[in-house]
Design a protein around this motif. Structure first.
Motif, PDB file in Angstrom:
ATOM      1  N   UNK A   1       7.170  49.368  11.284  1.00  5.97           N
ATOM      2  CA  UNK A   1       8.426  50.115  11.117  1.00  5.97           C
ATOM      3  C   UNK A   1       9.359  49.353  10.181  1.00  5.97           C
ATOM      4  N   UNK A   2      10.055  50.060   9.318  1.00  9.64           N
ATOM      5  CA  UNK A   2      10.928  49.357   8.368  1.00  9.64           C
ATOM      6  C   UNK A   2      12.059  48.585   9.053  1.00  9.64           C
ATOM      7  N   UNK A   3      12.421  48.991  10.284  1.00 12.79           N
ATOM      8  CA  UNK A   3      13.524  48.298  10.935  1.00 12.79           C
ATOM      9  C   UNK A   3      13.033  47.309  12.002  1.00 12.79           C
ATOM     10  N   UNK A   4      11.746  46.956  11.917  1.00 13.19           N
ATOM     11  CA  UNK A   4      11.203  46.023  12.896  1.00 13.19           C
ATOM     12  C   UNK A   4      11.539  44.582  12.560  1.00 13.19           C
ATOM     13  N   UNK A   5      11.147  43.667  13.433  1.00 13.47           N
ATOM     14  CA  UNK A   5      11.410  42.251  13.200  1.00 13.47           C
ATOM     15  C   UNK A   5      10.351  41.690  12.251  1.00 13.47           C
ATOM     16  N   UNK A   6      10.771  40.735  11.436  1.00 16.88           N
ATOM     17  CA  UNK A   6       9.832  40.063  10.535  1.00 16.88           C
ATOM     18  C   UNK A   6      10.012  38.561  10.671  1.00 16.88           C
ATOM     19  N   UNK A   7       8.948  37.825  10.401  1.00 21.23           N
ATOM     20  CA  UNK A   7       9.032  36.371  10.410  1.00 21.23           C
ATOM     21  C   UNK A   7       9.321  35.928   8.980  1.00 21.23           C
ATOM     22  N   UNK A  46      24.863  59.232  32.493  1.00 21.49           N
ATOM     23  CA  UNK A  46      23.872  58.304  31.956  1.00 21.49           C
ATOM     24  C   UNK A  46      24.082  58.150  30.448  1.00 21.49           C
ATOM     25  N   UNK A  47      24.341  56.920  30.005  1.00 26.53           N
ATOM     26  CA  UNK A  47      24.471  56.638  28.574  1.00 26.53           C
ATOM     27  C   UNK A  47      23.212  55.907  28.127  1.00 26.53           C
ATOM     28  N   UNK A  48      22.601  56.382  27.052  1.00 29.97           N
ATOM     29  CA  UNK A  48      21.385  55.747  26.546  1.00 29.97           C
ATOM     30  C   UNK A  48      21.742  54.810  25.406  1.00 29.97           C
ATOM     31  N   UNK A  49      21.135  53.629  25.381  1.00 28.38           N
ATOM     32  CA  UNK A  49      21.397  52.703  24.267  1.00 28.38           C
ATOM     33  C   UNK A  49      20.105  52.347  23.553  1.00 28.38           C
ATOM     34  N   UNK A  50      20.257  51.926  22.309  1.00 29.63           N
ATOM     35  CA  UNK A  50      19.131  51.521  21.458  1.00 29.63           C
ATOM     36  C   UNK A  50      18.892  50.028  21.581  1.00 29.63           C
ATOM     37  N   UNK A  51      17.638  49.640  21.476  1.00 34.82           N
ATOM     38  CA  UNK A  51      17.329  48.217  21.384  1.00 34.82           C
ATOM     39  C   UNK A  51      15.996  48.078  20.658  1.00 34.82           C
ATOM     40  N   UNK A  52      15.897  47.077  19.839  1.00 38.09           N
ATOM     41  CA  UNK A  52      14.656  46.800  19.128  1.00 38.09           C
ATOM     42  C   UNK A  52      13.555  46.496  20.153  1.00 38.09           C
ATOM     43  N   UNK A  53      12.362  47.053  19.946  1.00 39.32           N
ATOM     44  CA  UNK A  53      11.312  46.929  20.970  1.00 39.32           C
ATOM     45  C   UNK A  53      10.865  45.477  21.168  1.00 39.32           C
TER      46      UNK A  53
END
Lengths: 470, 221
Positions: free
Chosen positions: A21-27, B175-182
């Motif tokens: 994904x373009x917004x994923x984490x990178x090293x 219920x409020x939904x939030x985003x977070x990087x996986x």
């Protein structure tokens, strides 16, 4: 595909990507890791406790700057807590074999002045440091940004950082600056326009005719303040000015390597037609000397302006912030900026303590004297080498004759971790970067300005338009 | 206050219901969160007693002072009895702007906060929080405004934070939904050591570095 300078730097340092994904984490690989005493002790301790070693010693350069006294140093640091922090850095560097410029070394100074001055900051590098003003090094077309202590440990242990790519913002400054108007004024004008959160989530590239006309010192001032506009990184493309500055510096390549390096460095610019997520434009010829009136760098106006009136603001949160700021600053709405009287003057910090800054301030004070109401006016050069050069040019005499104190290098009253600070209620014209509550001392009141404007205020005792002094 | 050692490990983040304390101000900077004199410490624990020091106390704080002997500012909201033991900080936009000092999240966590909710955060602060297991949650301004109103009118107001489901639930059931990087979510849920994760890719780092040494030898001594 057309790439921005930021795209090129990011891609060139990507070891791997966590996801597609373009917004994923990178090293991201780290080329230069600058270390100072405040944000590193816990990182070194963490490394030791987990039995890890620094990945690459030759990438690291350390210098103590925040806690060091700016007065006579031969007796060491008086404050035992500050002393322990500086001693801890010395010990960690000695134990691990890290290059450090110690407090008594003539090359010692503010980490963001020392890196470029030594040629330890080179175009195309990723430069990190446990300090938000690491954005300074972006002036050399580096991807340079501040990190927290956990990331300091991560960079020490792995030579990499796990990061999320930011969006790209272009700030285009066309036209030419007027006499007496500087990079500091561009920076404050930009922050006044986009706000201190305007750059959140972005990496900023500064470009346009006015930027190309700036010296490296001025470019560093501008990139230094990118973080005050919310952007972790600010950067400027390579040109002759960049390359001329680097040539001959101690850490810079020489001979054949110099030829190879410069050929590569010249590619470090955004491609024609590369697209940015946001573009902001300013006309340099319209920028006037800036003065902050509040407790955030975005609370800024021009020298011919007035303190704004909160009752004219509709947004309740913003109005409330302005009221708080005016109360803290001891100012009243609609007061002309040039009627604000000062107690102290501070010329220094990683924003404005380089030779060109000192020359600009010295030119204003030469043959003049600070006003009777100024309790203290001080110049703190950015490094021992800046200090030496200034003395060779006789700038120290101009300052001392005018009633300024001429100090040893360090961060000093930008954040007042050493003994240099404001007392409660004192008002200071400062060339530093943050006017937050208590930043220069509890209850202290900071107005951010350029070195020439600070010098002019010292002479007049209150803010004046430096353009009328020249 | 939690006692932490320097050999810090991120704890697994479990869902919880916690008391909310509101600090109704935008652009709260890291100098306000933890003033510079406390940054002289070489430890990573003990910063909680100096969280918001200049707002929280009427006397000037220096390292080594006994907090129990200092003069509390009765006007500062965290000093009100109803917010004692709060685990969720509710605040305004651009929270954590300014310096990169990780001492700011350390101080919040050491004080007892596990979550900070705001409409936006400064970038470095936001990133620093994840490294220590403090969860910054971005919610829309209208949700934040509503929660501020509700906190003010109901003593003991608590929110339920569920990281797995990425939800914040109000006492009224909203219920409020939030985003977070996986990746970050996974690290928090499992209390993972990021350095350890990166070192699993040692071969890739070495290969990258070798290539770089060939292409840009001036970067290496």
């Amino acid at each position: 595909m057309m790439q921005t300078l930021y795209d090129k730097l990011w891609q060139g340092h990507t070891v791997y990507e966590e996801s597609d994904k373009p917004d994923g984490m990178a090293l991201i690989y780290v080329d230069r890791h600058l270390v100072h005493e405040v944000t590193s002790p816990q990182a070194f301790e963490g490394l030791r406790l987990s039995g890890r070693k620094p990945w690459r010693l030759d990438a690291i350069l350390a210098v103590a700057d925040h806690n060091v006294p700016t007065t006579e140093r031969s007796h060491g640091i008086a404050d035992p807590v500050s002393r322990l922090q500086v001693d801890t850095l010395d010990q960690n560097c000695e134990d691990l074999g890290i290059t450090e410029f110690k407090m008594t070394d003539s090359r010692q100074g503010i980490v963001h002045v020392v890196g470029p001055e030594q040629g330890a900051t080179l175009p195309g590098m990723t430069v990190v440091c446990g300090d938000s003003h690491t954005s300074t090094h972006g002036a050399f077309a580096c991807l340079a940004f501040g990190i927290g202590t956990s990331e300091v440990e991560h960079a020490l242990a792995t030579q990499c950082l796990l990061l999320k790519k930011a969006r790209a913002m272009q700030i285009l400054v066309e036209g030419s600056l007027g006499t007496g108007v500087t990079a500091k004024d561009i920076a404050l004008a930009i922050i006044g326009k986009i706000g201190t959160a305007g750059g959140n989530g972005y990496a900023i590239e500064f470009s346009g005719n006015a930027i190309r006309e700036l010296s490296m010192e001025a470019r560093m001032t501008l990139c230094n303040m990118a973080i005050e506009g919310g952007a972790r990184a600010g950067m400027i493309a390579v040109d002759d000015t960049t390359i001329d500055y680097i040539q001959g510096r101690p850490f810079a390549p020489r001979g054949d390597l110099w030829e190879r390096a410069t050929a590569y460095w010249r590619t470090l610019k955004s491609d024609e037609g590369a697209s940015f997520d946001r573009v902001v434009t300013l006309d340099a010829s319209q920028i006037k000397p800036q003065v902050t009136w509040g407790t955030s760098p975005e609370m800024v106006t021009t020298i011919d302006g007035r303190v704004p009136d909160p009752t004219e603001v509709d947004d309740a949160v913003k109005r409330h912030d302005m009221e708080n700021a005016l109360k803290y600053m001891g100012l009243t709405a609609n007061m002309p900026i040039n009627e604000i009287y000062l107690d102290k003057i501070f010329i220094g910090s990683c924003t404005n303590s380089r030779i060109e800054d000192l020359r600009a301030a010295a030119e204003v004070v030469k043959g003049r004297h600070i006003a009777a109401n100024i309790k203290l006016a001080m110049v703190v050069p950015g490094s021992g080498l800046v200090k030496r050069q200034a003395e060779e040019e006789g700038l120290d005499r101009a300052f001392k004759d005018a009633g300024f104190e001429w100090r040893e290098p360090g961060c000093s009253m930008c954040l007042a971790m050493n003994d240099d600070r404001l007392s409660a209620g004192e008002r200071c014209a400062s060339t530093s970067n943050r006017n937050f509550e208590g930043r220069q001392g509890p209850g202290g009141r900071t107005h951010l300005v350029s070195p020439a404007m600070a010098a002019a205020a010292a002479v007049a005792g209150h803010f004046v338009d430096v353009r009328e002094i020249y | 206050m939690r006692e932490q050692q320097n050999n810090f490990r991120v704890e697994k983040f479990h869902s919880f219901r916690g008391l909310v304390a509101p600090v109704d101000r935008a652009n709260i900077d890291t100098d306000a969160i933890i003033p510079k004199q406390f940054l002289k410490s070489i430890k990573r624990s003990g910063f909680g007693q100096n969280l918001f020091d200049e707002w929280r106390y009427l006397d000037h704080g220096e390292p080594g002072m006994d907090a129990s002997e200092r003069i509390l500012n009765p006007d500062f909201i965290l000093n009100q009895a109803r917010y004692r033991g709060a685990q969720i900080l509710l605040t305004r936009s651009n929270f954590g702007c300014g310096s990169s000092r990780e001492h700011a999240p350390w101080a919040l966590q050491d004080y007892g906060f596990r979550v900070v909710i705001a409409p936006s955060f400064a970038d470095i602060f936001f990133s620093n929080c994840f490294k220590i297991g403090l969860l910054p949650i971005v919610l829309g301004t209208s949700s934040i405004d509503r929660i501020f109103d509700e906190v003010d009118s109901a003593e003991g107001y608590s929110l339920t934070v569920n990281l797995e489901g990425q939800t914040v639930t109000t006492p009224g059931g909203e219920v409020c939904i939030f985003d977070i990087d996986s990746f970050r979510k996974n690290c928090l849920l499992n209390g993972l050591d990021e350095i350890g994760i990166t070192l699993q890719h040692t071969d890739k780092i070495i290969a990258f570095e070798q290539k770089r040494r060939m292409e840009q030898p001036w970067l290496f001594k």
